[in-house]
Design a protein around this motif. Structure first.
Motif, PDB file in Angstrom:
ATOM      1  N   ALA A 290       0.824  -1.181  -0.040  1.00  0.00           N
ATOM      2  CA  ALA A 290      -0.077   0.217  -0.059  1.00  0.00           C
ATOM      3  C   ALA A 290       0.867   1.353   0.101  1.00  0.00           C
ATOM      4  CB  ALA A 290      -0.932   0.030   1.505  1.00  0.00           C
ATOM      5  N   GLU A 291       0.496   2.032  -0.940  1.00  0.00           N
ATOM      6  CA  GLU A 291       1.256   3.687  -0.904  1.00  0.00           C
ATOM      7  C   GLU A 291       2.779   3.470  -0.889  1.00  0.00           C
ATOM      8  OE1 GLU A 291      -0.218   6.334  -1.420  1.00  0.00           O
ATOM      9  OE2 GLU A 291      -1.965   6.611  -0.166  1.00  0.00           O
ATOM     10  N   VAL A 292       3.408   2.596  -1.809  1.00  0.00           N
ATOM     11  CA  VAL A 292       4.656   2.612  -1.864  1.00  0.00           C
ATOM     12  C   VAL A 292       5.402   3.184  -3.095  1.00  0.00           C
ATOM     13  CG1 VAL A 292       4.947   0.683   0.032  1.00  0.00           C
ATOM     14  CG2 VAL A 292       4.645   0.235  -2.545  1.00  0.00           C
ATOM     15  N   PHE A 293       4.453   3.881  -3.785  1.00  0.00           N
ATOM     16  CA  PHE A 293       4.982   4.512  -5.183  1.00  0.00           C
ATOM     17  C   PHE A 293       5.214   5.967  -5.130  1.00  0.00           C
ATOM     18  CE2 PHE A 293       2.513   0.504  -5.550  1.00  0.00           C
ATOM     19  CZ  PHE A 293       3.254  -0.522  -5.599  1.00  0.00           C
ATOM     20  N   ARG A 326      -1.017  11.379  -7.146  1.00  0.00           N
ATOM     21  CA  ARG A 326      -0.805  12.525  -6.329  1.00  0.00           C
ATOM     22  C   ARG A 326      -0.367  13.570  -7.548  1.00  0.00           C
ATOM     23  NH1 ARG A 326       0.903   9.512  -2.195  1.00  0.00           N
ATOM     24  NH2 ARG A 326      -0.358   9.832  -0.145  1.00  0.00           N
ATOM     25  N   PHE A 327      -0.820  14.637  -7.542  1.00  0.00           N
ATOM     26  CA  PHE A 327      -0.485  15.650  -8.612  1.00  0.00           C
ATOM     27  C   PHE A 327       0.396  16.754  -8.066  1.00  0.00           C
ATOM     28  CE2 PHE A 327      -4.265  13.670 -10.254  1.00  0.00           C
ATOM     29  CZ  PHE A 327      -3.890  13.865 -11.512  1.00  0.00           C
ATOM     30  N   THR A 337       1.990  17.830 -12.750  1.00  0.00           N
ATOM     31  CA  THR A 337       2.131  16.353 -13.059  1.00  0.00           C
ATOM     32  C   THR A 337       1.950  15.427 -12.278  1.00  0.00           C
ATOM     33  OG1 THR A 337       4.395  16.344 -12.573  1.00  0.00           O
ATOM     34  CG2 THR A 337       3.764  17.401 -14.891  1.00  0.00           C
ATOM     35  N   CYS A 338       1.934  14.378 -12.321  1.00  0.00           N
ATOM     36  CA  CYS A 338       1.842  13.075 -11.347  1.00  0.00           C
ATOM     37  C   CYS A 338       3.137  12.151 -11.825  1.00  0.00           C
ATOM     38  CB  CYS A 338       0.570  12.379 -11.341  1.00  0.00           C
ATOM     39  SG  CYS A 338      -0.182  12.055 -12.955  1.00  0.00           S
ATOM     40  N   GLU A 339       4.125  12.607 -11.652  1.00  0.00           N
ATOM     41  CA  GLU A 339       5.294  11.752 -12.336  1.00  0.00           C
ATOM     42  C   GLU A 339       5.343  10.328 -11.469  1.00  0.00           C
ATOM     43  OE1 GLU A 339       9.000  14.123 -13.563  1.00  0.00           O
ATOM     44  OE2 GLU A 339       8.184  15.223 -11.740  1.00  0.00           O
ATOM     45  N   ILE A 379     -11.015   9.126  -2.085  1.00  0.00           N
ATOM     46  CA  ILE A 379     -11.011  10.093  -2.981  1.00  0.00           C
ATOM     47  C   ILE A 379     -10.811   9.423  -4.570  1.00  0.00           C
ATOM     48  CG2 ILE A 379     -10.277  12.056  -2.012  1.00  0.00           C
ATOM     49  CD1 ILE A 379      -7.347  11.430  -2.859  1.00  0.00           C
ATOM     50  N   ARG A 380     -11.151   9.932  -5.767  1.00  0.00           N
ATOM     51  CA  ARG A 380     -11.121   9.258  -7.111  1.00  0.00           C
ATOM     52  C   ARG A 380      -9.644   9.023  -7.340  1.00  0.00           C
ATOM     53  NH1 ARG A 380     -11.180  12.706 -11.263  1.00  0.00           N
ATOM     54  NH2 ARG A 380     -11.519  14.491  -9.812  1.00  0.00           N
ATOM     55  N   GLN A 381      -8.556   9.652  -6.719  1.00  0.00           N
ATOM     56  CA  GLN A 381      -7.359   9.415  -7.173  1.00  0.00           C
ATOM     57  C   GLN A 381      -6.643   8.253  -6.584  1.00  0.00           C
ATOM     58  OE1 GLN A 381      -8.346  12.181  -5.948  1.00  0.00           O
ATOM     59  NE2 GLN A 381      -8.031  13.742  -7.803  1.00  0.00           N
TER      60      GLN A 381
END
Ligand SMILES: C[S@@+](CC[C@H](N)C(=O)[O-])C[C@H]1O[C@@H](n2cnc3c(N)ncnc32)[C@H](O)[C@@H]1O
Length: 392
Positions: A290-293, A326-327, A337-339, A379-381
């Motif tokens: 989870a959430e490691v990127f 994340r933007f 951007t969301c690199e 959230i949508r993201q």
């Protein structure tokens, strides 16, 4: 005590930002002097429902997620997912969710706790107020285990110790929204994970592993850093009654994506025994992360670890990954951007092309329309991705 300061390189998870004040209590300082908070995550579900035989029988419906209240607003008057069926909720869970009112003054106005005035404010419009500092509410106690934990922690509450506003290298000490999304998915699809051996990568505070252990048989909960793993181990102990009720066990271990092998040195905390390694390779069929990127180099390291691990596993396996898109505005692009997310998606594409004579990977998005059993802003993201690794 020194004033709590927020440095420019610190990050604060939205999960802690939106948790009402009375739900997180500062309990101690950890071994490196960071304030540790205790938050409670309420499961909108009763133990009775946990023993249901499957998703179809759970009374849960495929409904749109709850709209979260704006930051600082009172908790919802209607139940989360209101307007939807709430079968599966125990009367207790129902009563608890509706009683989380915001504090009101004697006229019925919202009683807002204000931030202390900054020392830099040289020309205050109002007379100075007393500074308010977080208070340690309880000194560090021995780990709660077994009966003790059971007494202090009802079935519907997950207690998690965490820090807040950490530098980037310590983000694992906070709970991230993607962990709650993944935990929701595990509870909703619990049939898929019943009795399994599971490996979580980058587990942080351990919330996903703790939830997984309510259905899985063995959960290898992994991350790096003795501090973080000690906090994670403590959370596992705090919630041990949730796991043992289903017969599950959580083993907190070090697994560094930047290293090829698992550490077996018995003098190193959270190292692996030969038996654990054999069990991991022989029985694991599910991987979670989870959430490691959030950093391209770490994303590459995680995908390398994933592809190396699945080649060592005896059985086909499925990995479920959560990510928040994340933007950010970057000077390099002079644009939003969301690199980190783009790099994650590129890595998924690359993995699909990695098929060899032994193994192939299939990647698919998971629709995040299952109901919420934990309270957070879906959230949508927030996205879930499934990777199926199977023999060619
Ligand atoms: C944003 S946190 C997510 C924590 C937790 N999964 C959650 O969602 O609440 C990223 C996690 O990746 C872990 N991590 C970073 N680099 C790592 C590495 N080289 N090996 C293993 N874990 C790593 C961090 O320690 C941290 O726990």
């Amino acid at each position: 005590m020194d004033e709590v300061t927020f440095k420019s390189n610190t990050v604060l998870s939205d999960v802690h930002l939106y948790t009402p004040n009375h739900r997180h209590l500062m309990v101690r300082l950890n071994s490196v002097g960071q304030p540790v908070f205790l938050s409670q995550f309420k499961l909108l579900w009763s133990r009775d429902s946990w023993t249901d035989s499957g998703t179809e029988d759970s009374g849960l419906r495929d409904v749109p997620p709850q709209e979260a209240p704006p930051a600082g607003s009172a908790s919802p008057r209607s139940p989360p997912g209101s307007g939807h069926s709430h079968e599966g909720l125990s009367p207790q869970a129902w009563a608890d969710t509706t009683s989380q009112e915001a504090p009101l003054d004697e006229d019925g106005d919202l009683d807002v706790v204000r931030r202390p005035r900054a020392a830099s404010d040289l020309d205050p419009a109002e007379p100075p107020r007393d500074k308010v500092h977080p208070m340690i509410l309880a000194q560090e106690e021995d780990d709660l285990t077994g009966d003790q934990a059971q007494e202090s922690c009802p079935d519907s509450i997950i207690k998690i110790e965490h820090t807040m506003a950490t530098p980037l290298e310590d983000v694992g000490k906070q709970v991230w929204r993607g962990a709650l999304l993944l935990a929701d998915y595990i509870l909703f699809q619990r049939d898929l994970f019943q009795g399994r051996t599971v490996l979580e990568l980058g587990a942080g505070t351990g919330l996903v592993s703790i939830v997984a252990a309510t259905v899985a048989r063995t959960v290898y909960c992994t991350d790096v850093g003795t501090d973080l793993l000690a906090m994670c181990q403590r959370n596992v102990a705090l919630n041990s009654h949730l796991a043992t009720a289903g017969g599950g066990v959580v083993k907190v271990k070090e697994l560094d994506w930047l290293k090829d092998d698992l550490c077996t040195d018995p003098n190193v905390p959270f190292s692996w025994s030969e038996e654990d390694i054999a069990d991991l390779y022989d029985h694991t069929t599910v991987l979670f992360a989870a959430e490691v990127f959030y950093d391209d180099d770490l994303t590459d390291a995680l995908f390398n670890t994933l592809s190396r691990l699945v080649r060592r596993l005896k059985n086909a396996c499925t990995a479920i990954l959560s990510v928040e898109r994340r933007f950010n505005f970057t000077l390099r692009h002079l644009d939003v951007t969301c690199e980190a997310y783009d790099h994650f998606r590129a890595s998924l594409n690359a993995l699909e092309k990695l098929a060899d004579s032994r193994l192939r990977f299939m990647v698919e998005p998971v629709e995040a329309s299952f109901p919420q059993l934990l309270i957070y802003e879906r959230i949508r993201q927030l996205e879930l991705w499934k990777i199926i690794a199977e023999p060619t």
